[in-house]
Design a protein around this motif. Structure first.
Motif, PDB file in Angstrom:
ATOM      1  N   LYS A 231       0.854  -1.177   0.000  1.00 32.46           N
ATOM      2  CA  LYS A 231       0.000   0.000   0.000  1.00 32.46           C
ATOM      3  C   LYS A 231       0.901   1.241   0.000  1.00 32.46           C
ATOM      4  O   LYS A 231       1.733   1.403   0.873  1.00 32.46           O
ATOM      5  CB  LYS A 231      -0.869  -0.037   1.257  1.00 32.46           C
ATOM      6  N   THR A 232       0.707   2.109  -0.963  1.00 32.03           N
ATOM      7  CA  THR A 232       1.505   3.332  -1.047  1.00 32.03           C
ATOM      8  C   THR A 232       0.624   4.559  -0.881  1.00 32.03           C
ATOM      9  O   THR A 232      -0.553   4.555  -1.251  1.00 32.03           O
ATOM     10  CB  THR A 232       2.210   3.455  -2.409  1.00 32.03           C
ATOM     11  N   THR A 233       1.216   5.562  -0.329  1.00 30.56           N
ATOM     12  CA  THR A 233       0.515   6.830  -0.170  1.00 30.56           C
ATOM     13  C   THR A 233       1.108   7.819  -1.149  1.00 30.56           C
ATOM     14  O   THR A 233       2.324   7.975  -1.227  1.00 30.56           O
ATOM     15  CB  THR A 233       0.692   7.376   1.273  1.00 30.56           C
ATOM     16  N   GLN A 234       0.236   8.463  -1.894  1.00 31.51           N
ATOM     17  CA  GLN A 234       0.683   9.475  -2.843  1.00 31.51           C
ATOM     18  C   GLN A 234       0.027  10.795  -2.486  1.00 31.51           C
ATOM     19  O   GLN A 234      -1.135  10.834  -2.090  1.00 31.51           O
ATOM     20  CB  GLN A 234       0.315   9.073  -4.264  1.00 31.51           C
ATOM     21  N   TYR A 235       0.798  11.848  -2.614  1.00 33.74           N
ATOM     22  CA  TYR A 235       0.303  13.173  -2.303  1.00 33.74           C
ATOM     23  C   TYR A 235       0.312  14.034  -3.559  1.00 33.74           C
ATOM     24  O   TYR A 235       1.231  13.945  -4.366  1.00 33.74           O
ATOM     25  CB  TYR A 235       1.168  13.851  -1.237  1.00 33.74           C
ATOM     26  N   LEU A 236      -0.701  14.854  -3.683  1.00 36.03           N
ATOM     27  CA  LEU A 236      -0.786  15.777  -4.796  1.00 36.03           C
ATOM     28  C   LEU A 236      -0.928  17.175  -4.211  1.00 36.03           C
ATOM     29  O   LEU A 236      -1.876  17.458  -3.472  1.00 36.03           O
ATOM     30  CB  LEU A 236      -1.993  15.454  -5.682  1.00 36.03           C
ATOM     31  N   HIS A 237       0.023  18.008  -4.495  1.00 36.31           N
ATOM     32  CA  HIS A 237      -0.014  19.379  -3.997  1.00 36.31           C
ATOM     33  C   HIS A 237      -0.314  20.315  -5.157  1.00 36.31           C
ATOM     34  O   HIS A 237       0.343  20.244  -6.187  1.00 36.31           O
ATOM     35  CB  HIS A 237       1.315  19.770  -3.361  1.00 36.31           C
ATOM     36  N   ILE A 238      -1.302  21.152  -4.961  1.00 37.41           N
ATOM     37  CA  ILE A 238      -1.671  22.102  -6.001  1.00 37.41           C
ATOM     38  C   ILE A 238      -1.564  23.500  -5.417  1.00 37.41           C
ATOM     39  O   ILE A 238      -2.060  23.777  -4.331  1.00 37.41           O
ATOM     40  CB  ILE A 238      -3.106  21.855  -6.503  1.00 37.41           C
ATOM     41  N   CYS A 239      -0.946  24.364  -6.138  1.00 36.70           N
ATOM     42  CA  CYS A 239      -0.802  25.749  -5.711  1.00 36.70           C
ATOM     43  C   CYS A 239      -1.340  26.640  -6.827  1.00 36.70           C
ATOM     44  O   CYS A 239      -0.934  26.526  -7.975  1.00 36.70           O
ATOM     45  CB  CYS A 239       0.669  26.045  -5.435  1.00 36.70           C
ATOM     46  N   LEU A 240      -2.269  27.485  -6.462  1.00 33.74           N
ATOM     47  CA  LEU A 240      -2.843  28.403  -7.435  1.00 33.74           C
ATOM     48  C   LEU A 240      -2.599  29.835  -6.987  1.00 33.74           C
ATOM     49  O   LEU A 240      -2.712  30.153  -5.813  1.00 33.74           O
ATOM     50  CB  LEU A 240      -4.359  28.182  -7.561  1.00 33.74           C
ATOM     51  N   HIS A 241      -2.285  30.667  -7.930  1.00 33.33           N
ATOM     52  CA  HIS A 241      -2.157  32.090  -7.626  1.00 33.33           C
ATOM     53  C   HIS A 241      -3.552  32.694  -7.727  1.00 33.33           C
ATOM     54  O   HIS A 241      -4.269  32.467  -8.699  1.00 33.33           O
ATOM     55  CB  HIS A 241      -1.218  32.771  -8.622  1.00 33.33           C
TER      56      HIS A 241
END
Length: 71
Positions: free
Chosen positions: A1-11
């Motif tokens: 089982k793997t954990t993946q992270y998605l980071h989104i940055c919006l101006h």
């Protein structure tokens, strides 16, 4: 089982009205936190065994600020 992270940055540019609304929400959030802290401190002084977790659960379930009795 793997954990993946998605980071989104919006101006994002906020207009004055949006900044004011954000400021109002932050003031309310700060007051709510102060209310929880006051409740926990009061409960600990009375020694009734209320834990921080119990108080946070009460606040999150009701969505209301906690009223503190003057002890």
């Amino acid at each position: 089982k793997t954990t993946q992270y998605l980071h989104i940055c919006l101006h994002r540019t906020l207009e004055r009205e949006q900044w004011e609304a954000l400021g109002t929400r932050l003031v309310a959030w700060k007051a709510g936190l102060a209310s929880v802290l006051e409740f926990v401190t009061s409960a600990q002084k009375r020694g009734n065994g209320s834990s921080v977790g119990e108080v946070v659960q009460q606040v999150t379930q009701t969505g209301k600020t906690v009223q503190v009795d003057a002890a």
